[in-house]
Design an enzyme around this catalytic site. Structure first.
Site, PDB file in Angstrom:
ATOM      1  N   HIS A  72       0.842  -1.203   0.000  1.00  0.00           N
ATOM      2  CA  HIS A  72       0.000   0.000   0.000  1.00  0.00           C
ATOM      3  C   HIS A  72       0.875   1.250   0.000  1.00  0.00           C
ATOM      4  CE1 HIS A  72      -3.918  -1.868   1.806  1.00  0.00           C
ATOM      5  NE2 HIS A  72      -3.397  -2.595   0.833  1.00  0.00           N
ATOM      6  N   TYR A 201      -9.246   5.126   7.826  1.00  0.00           N
ATOM      7  CA  TYR A 201      -9.411   5.425   9.251  1.00  0.00           C
ATOM      8  C   TYR A 201     -10.486   6.501   9.358  1.00  0.00           C
ATOM      9  CZ  TYR A 201      -4.926   3.055  10.230  1.00  0.00           C
ATOM     10  OH  TYR A 201      -3.916   2.128  10.366  1.00  0.00           O
ATOM     11  N   TYR A 385       4.053   6.508  10.146  1.00  0.00           N
ATOM     12  CA  TYR A 385       3.200   5.369   9.791  1.00  0.00           C
ATOM     13  C   TYR A 385       4.003   4.300   9.044  1.00  0.00           C
ATOM     14  CZ  TYR A 385      -1.057   2.831   8.642  1.00  0.00           C
ATOM     15  OH  TYR A 385      -2.017   1.866   8.548  1.00  0.00           O
TER      16      TYR A 385
HETATM   17  C1  PHB Z   1      -5.557  -4.625  10.798  1.00  0.00           C
HETATM   18  O1  PHB Z   1      -5.685  -4.828   9.574  1.00  0.00           O
HETATM   19  O2  PHB Z   1      -5.808  -5.484  11.646  1.00  0.00           O
HETATM   20  C2  PHB Z   1      -5.141  -3.287  11.267  1.00  0.00           C
HETATM   21  C3  PHB Z   1      -4.767  -2.335  10.344  1.00  0.00           C
HETATM   22  C4  PHB Z   1      -4.370  -1.080  10.769  1.00  0.00           C
HETATM   23  C5  PHB Z   1      -4.363  -0.793  12.118  1.00  0.00           C
HETATM   24  C6  PHB Z   1      -4.705  -1.752  13.048  1.00  0.00           C
HETATM   25  C7  PHB Z   1      -5.115  -3.014  12.618  1.00  0.00           C
HETATM   26  O3  PHB Z   1      -3.985   0.454  12.529  1.00  0.00           O
END
Ligand code: PHB
Ligand code: RFL
Length: 392
Positions: A72, A201, A385
């Site tokens: 990604h 998100y 990130y």
């Molecule tokens: C997940 O895909 O489980 C996942 C992805 C991003 C996050 C936390 C969990 O910040």
């Protein structure tokens, strides 16, 4: 039995440590409380930082991840019904993340361990550490009814937040820092093709939601809920209705829906232990620190710790140098506190809290607007990130 390093726990930290040590010619034995089947099917993390991917590739563990992992280049933040993309690759000079399940990493690591005849005891009972302040520690446990003892030079405590390693250190030696959040995540896995190529998100006045994925046919979704949420009250239809509400946006995008195969509630906690070592015991991964999952850092920190530990043990056995082992905690804690702050920042920004004042909530929206409109703020989010580079 005798080995150089006794490793407690066969999660990502313990399994990867044994592999990295083997590559340096250092012998280890792993003692795990659960069954192999349980370890291989424990659904947890999904996001690998660039540095984690590089570490697995360099260790010769990346073949399946390269075939099946989803690379990604950005994430989306959704608030005020609008999607805002953070182009992580453009903002970080070409770095990216890979979506590949933690339990797939664990399966690859167990397969590599068995291929190399790594000693690995699953289903160990009554695991206990002895003689940690001495030069000759040992580990005892029961395996299939037989009392076992491993004598070793060092013990690596990779047994997660609820393990016995951290608890084996006298309380007056440790300092702990903790924040328990007043919310949790209700997570589901659904047999549905991901309807978008990147994670979303979402900040919504009813609570946070996250769109993620595990494969081209499995979607992973989370909803902010109460820490003591009763899963029995969440029918599949109620979950989808709440997800549709929280993900509503002007572009019309929504997750695809499908059969829900797994549901769970995850509490949210920030936690750090200092120091991460005591005598011959070294803690790594969740045994020493916890982050709330909003920054996707937990497994990545576990990998970063065991990189440092394996290099320090290699210097000890190869060159009889103990300075890197002595500095283990200090070295790891630099990255840990950075990730703790980033995870805390993401969590606070994205979760409306039941005890927020109206002012507090507007602060969160102001922060979201800033990170999606200022190049400098977006770059700061992106570099954290994707994960900061490892020290050389
Ligand atoms: C997940 O895909 O489980 C996942 C992805 C991003 C996050 C936390 C969990 O910040
Ligand atoms: P683990 O994976 O907990 O492994 C510890 C192992 O030790 C065993 N054990 C014992 N063995 C022997 N004796 C004892 N007394 C023992 N007690 C326990 C356990 O059975 C287990 O096998 O710790 P490790 O290796 O440090 O790995 C840490 C990661 O598992 C954790 O940080 C991540 O899963 C956190 N996390 C995420 N991290 C990411 O990097 N990216 C993500 O996207 C991400 N998403 C998540 C997450 C964690 C989540 N949950 C469920 C906590 C999403 C969720 C929902």
């Amino acid at each position: 039995m005798r080995t150089q390093v006794a490793i407690i726990g066969a999660g990502p930290a313990g399994l990867l440590l044994s592999h990295l040590l083997r590559l340096q010619g250092i012998d280890s034995m792993i003692v795990e409380a659960r069954s192999r089947d349980y370890c291989e099917n424990r659904i947890r993390a999904g996001v690998l930082e660039q540095g984690t991917v590089d570490t697995l590739n360099e260790a010769g563990l990346g073949a399946r991840m390269q075939r099946e992992g989803l690379v990604h280049h950005g994430i989306e933040l959704l608030f005020g019904r609008e999607l805002h993309r953070i182009d992580m690759t453009a903002l970080t000079g070409g770095r990216s993340i890979t979506v590949y399940s933690q339990h797939e990493v664990v399966r690859d690591l167990i397969a590599a361990a068995l291929e190399h005849d790594q000693t690995l005891y699953f289903d160990a009972e009554d695991v206990s550490l002895h003689g940690l302040p001495s030069d000759a520690p040992h580990v005892t446990f029961k395996h299939r009814g037989v009392e076992m003892r491993i004598d070793c030079d060092y013990v690596a405590g990779c047994d997660g937040f609820h393990g016995i390693s951290r608890a084996s250190i006298p309380a007056d030696v440790l300092r702990t820092y903790e924040r328990v959040y007043p919310f949790a995540w209700l997570g589901i896995l659904a047999d549905a093709a991901p309807s978008k190529d990147e994670l979303v998100y979402a900040h919504h006045e009813r609570g946070f939601a996250l769109f993620s994925m595990r494969s081209p046919s499995v979607t992973r979704l989370y909803l902010q809920c109460h820490p003591d949420e009763d899963l029995a009250l969440w029918s599949d239809e109620r979950i989808w209705a709440e997800l549709r509400t929280r993900f509503e946006n002007t572009s019309g995008w929504l997750p695809n829906e499908g059969h829900i195969t797994q549901k769970s509630v995850t509490p949210m906690r920030s936690f750090v232990t200092e120091p991460m070592q005591y005598g011959r015991l070294f803690l790594a991964g969740d045994a020493a620190h916890i982050v709330p999952p909003t920054g996707a850092k937990g497994m990545n920190l576990a990998v970063a710790d065991v990189r440092v530990l394996s290099q320090a043990l290699a210097a000890r056995y190869r060159d009889a140098r103990t300075d890197l082992l002595d500095a283990y905690s200090r070295t790891c804690l630099e990255r840990i506190w950075r990730s703790e702050h980033f995870s805390y920042f993401m969590t606070n920004m994205l979760h409306p809290s039941y005890d927020d004042t109206p002012f507090g909530n507007r602060m969160k929206l102001a922060e979201l607007k800033y990170v999606t409109s200022s190049h400098a703020a977006a770059q700061s989010l992106a570099e954290n990130y994707v994960g900061l580079p490892f020290a050389a």
